[in-house]
Design a protein around this motif. Structure first.
Motif, PDB file in Angstrom:
ATOM      1  N   ALA A  32       0.828  -1.208   0.000  1.00  0.00           N
ATOM      2  CA  ALA A  32       0.000   0.000   0.000  1.00  0.00           C
ATOM      3  C   ALA A  32       0.862   1.258   0.000  1.00  0.00           C
ATOM      4  CB  ALA A  32      -0.921  -0.010   1.216  1.00  0.00           C
ATOM      5  N   ASP A  33       1.927   1.229   0.784  1.00  0.00           N
ATOM      6  CA  ASP A  33       2.814   2.391   0.867  1.00  0.00           C
ATOM      7  C   ASP A  33       3.529   2.634  -0.453  1.00  0.00           C
ATOM      8  OD1 ASP A  33       3.696   4.497   2.487  1.00  0.00           O
ATOM      9  OD2 ASP A  33       5.565   3.456   2.953  1.00  0.00           O
ATOM     10  N   LYS A  34       3.811   1.569  -1.198  1.00  0.00           N
ATOM     11  CA  LYS A  34       4.465   1.711  -2.498  1.00  0.00           C
ATOM     12  C   LYS A  34       3.512   2.284  -3.552  1.00  0.00           C
ATOM     13  CE  LYS A  34       7.965  -1.980  -2.293  1.00  0.00           C
ATOM     14  NZ  LYS A  34       9.105  -1.235  -2.854  1.00  0.00           N
ATOM     15  N   LEU A  35       2.229   1.961  -3.420  1.00  0.00           N
ATOM     16  CA  LEU A  35       1.267   2.310  -4.466  1.00  0.00           C
ATOM     17  C   LEU A  35       0.623   3.676  -4.289  1.00  0.00           C
ATOM     18  CD1 LEU A  35      -0.548  -1.123  -4.934  1.00  0.00           C
ATOM     19  CD2 LEU A  35       1.235  -0.100  -6.375  1.00  0.00           C
ATOM     20  N   THR A  36       0.663   4.227  -3.071  1.00  0.00           N
ATOM     21  CA  THR A  36      -0.008   5.501  -2.837  1.00  0.00           C
ATOM     22  C   THR A  36       0.699   6.313  -1.765  1.00  0.00           C
ATOM     23  OG1 THR A  36      -2.098   6.552  -2.209  1.00  0.00           O
ATOM     24  CG2 THR A  36      -1.586   4.464  -1.148  1.00  0.00           C
ATOM     25  N   ASP A  37       0.613   7.637  -1.896  1.00  0.00           N
ATOM     26  CA  ASP A  37       1.115   8.538  -0.860  1.00  0.00           C
ATOM     27  C   ASP A  37       0.004   8.962   0.093  1.00  0.00           C
ATOM     28  OD1 ASP A  37       3.738   8.548  -1.860  1.00  0.00           O
ATOM     29  OD2 ASP A  37       3.232  10.106  -3.335  1.00  0.00           O
ATOM     30  N   ASP A  38      -1.206   8.481  -0.163  1.00  0.00           N
ATOM     31  CA  ASP A  38      -2.360   8.797   0.671  1.00  0.00           C
ATOM     32  C   ASP A  38      -2.390   7.819   1.853  1.00  0.00           C
ATOM     33  OD1 ASP A  38      -4.934   8.946   1.825  1.00  0.00           O
ATOM     34  OD2 ASP A  38      -5.808   9.649  -0.054  1.00  0.00           O
ATOM     35  N   LEU A  41      -5.667   5.871   2.332  1.00  0.00           N
ATOM     36  CA  LEU A  41      -5.853   4.822   1.327  1.00  0.00           C
ATOM     37  C   LEU A  41      -4.931   3.638   1.618  1.00  0.00           C
ATOM     38  CD1 LEU A  41      -7.345   4.009  -1.223  1.00  0.00           C
ATOM     39  CD2 LEU A  41      -5.567   5.169  -2.570  1.00  0.00           C
ATOM     40  N   ALA A  42      -3.707   3.941   2.055  1.00  0.00           N
ATOM     41  CA  ALA A  42      -2.780   2.862   2.408  1.00  0.00           C
ATOM     42  C   ALA A  42      -3.321   2.051   3.583  1.00  0.00           C
ATOM     43  CB  ALA A  42      -1.410   3.448   2.757  1.00  0.00           C
ATOM     44  N   LEU A  43      -3.872   2.738   4.581  1.00  0.00           N
ATOM     45  CA  LEU A  43      -4.447   2.039   5.729  1.00  0.00           C
ATOM     46  C   LEU A  43      -5.639   1.190   5.310  1.00  0.00           C
ATOM     47  CD1 LEU A  43      -4.423   1.513   8.777  1.00  0.00           C
ATOM     48  CD2 LEU A  43      -5.902   3.524   9.052  1.00  0.00           C
ATOM     49  N   LEU A  44      -6.432   1.686   4.380  1.00  0.00           N
ATOM     50  CA  LEU A  44      -7.580   0.927   3.903  1.00  0.00           C
ATOM     51  C   LEU A  44      -7.129  -0.374   3.244  1.00  0.00           C
ATOM     52  CD1 LEU A  44     -10.619   0.692   3.419  1.00  0.00           C
ATOM     53  CD2 LEU A  44     -10.293   1.980   1.280  1.00  0.00           C
ATOM     54  N   GLY A  45      -6.097  -0.296   2.414  1.00  0.00           N
ATOM     55  CA  GLY A  45      -5.566  -1.502   1.789  1.00  0.00           C
ATOM     56  C   GLY A  45      -5.043  -2.484   2.818  1.00  0.00           C
TER      57      GLY A  45
END
Length: 234
Positions: A32-38, A41-45
């Motif tokens: 998640a951290d690799k795919l988004t800076d949000d 959104l990372a926590l949701l993933g």
């Protein structure tokens, strides 16, 4: 928990389940951290992957070992005399070893150093209260689910952790073995090793509170019409 399986197989199930749980927590956090800076959104993933994996693991490994994957859950079942006291240390050791192996596996899959010291600060009264709350809820959900809907426990636990990721300030570790494993990753899901004792104490406290409340609240119901005058007297 089935009594058919010998301790050695139950321990393998606990180690494997905790390994896959931690690999999911750490690995999905890295992805998640690799795919988004949000961060949200990372926590949701991270949340969805963890909740889904819990449903799977409890469903397939529950019949073998009880699918604790958590030292405080094993502690509660030992106190309820549903897990022998002699098996408890072995369960806890298997869970911790499995959790650490899960961190190593996640790091290996993402080409990171296999073990790291986390630098993520997670300490203070609010975080500890969050862990008491998260673990209380987890244990209470398990005990209530077993009492009323044993066939739904996997879903109840998966859904509870999915929710608790978001309503607790700590993102609901609720598991000393997972906390130890997460102290060895300096990634999205990490916790500083120095912050571990506060989390573990909070998790044990939450589990014991849930055990005490469940012991009273979930007592077998009786028909009020069958009680004697002495039993119904104030």
């Amino acid at each position: 928990m089935s009594a058919v399986f010998p301790l050695s197989r139950r321990l393998v199930a606990e180690a494997l389940g905790t390994l896959l749980l931690v690999a999911t927590v750490v690995g999905s956090g890295i992805m998640a951290d690799k795919l988004t800076d949000d961060t949200a959104l990372a926590l949701l993933g991270n949340t969805l992957a963890t909740g889904a994996m819990l449903v799977v693991l409890i469903t397939i490994l529950g019949p073998i070992s009880g699918a604790h994957f958590n030292p405080v859950v094993s502690m509660v079942f030992a106190l309820r005399r549903e897990l022998s006291g002699s098996s408890l240390p072995a369960y806890i050791a298997a869970q911790i070893v499995g959790g650490i192996a899960g961190t190593v596996l996640a790091h290996g899959m993402f080409a990171l150093p296999l073990l790291q010291a986390s630098e993520t600060v997670r300490t203070g009264g609010a975080q500890w209260l969050a862990e008491v709350t998260a673990t209380f809820g987890l244990v209470f959900v398990i005990l209530s689910g077993i009492r009323f809907r044993a066939d739904a426990v996997a879903w109840l636990v998966g859904l509870y952790i999915t929710a608790a990721y978001w309503f607790t300030a700590s993102t609901s570790f609720a598991n000393p073995a997972v906390a130890i494993a997460r102290s060895l990753t300096n990634t999205f899901s990490g916790i500083r090793p120095i912050d571990l004792p506060g989390f573990v104490v909070a998790e044990i406290s939450g589990a014991l509170l849930a055990l005490m409340l469940a012991g009273w609240l979930l007592i077998d119901a009786r028909n009020p019409e069958t009680l004697t005058k002495t039993e119904t007297a104030p």
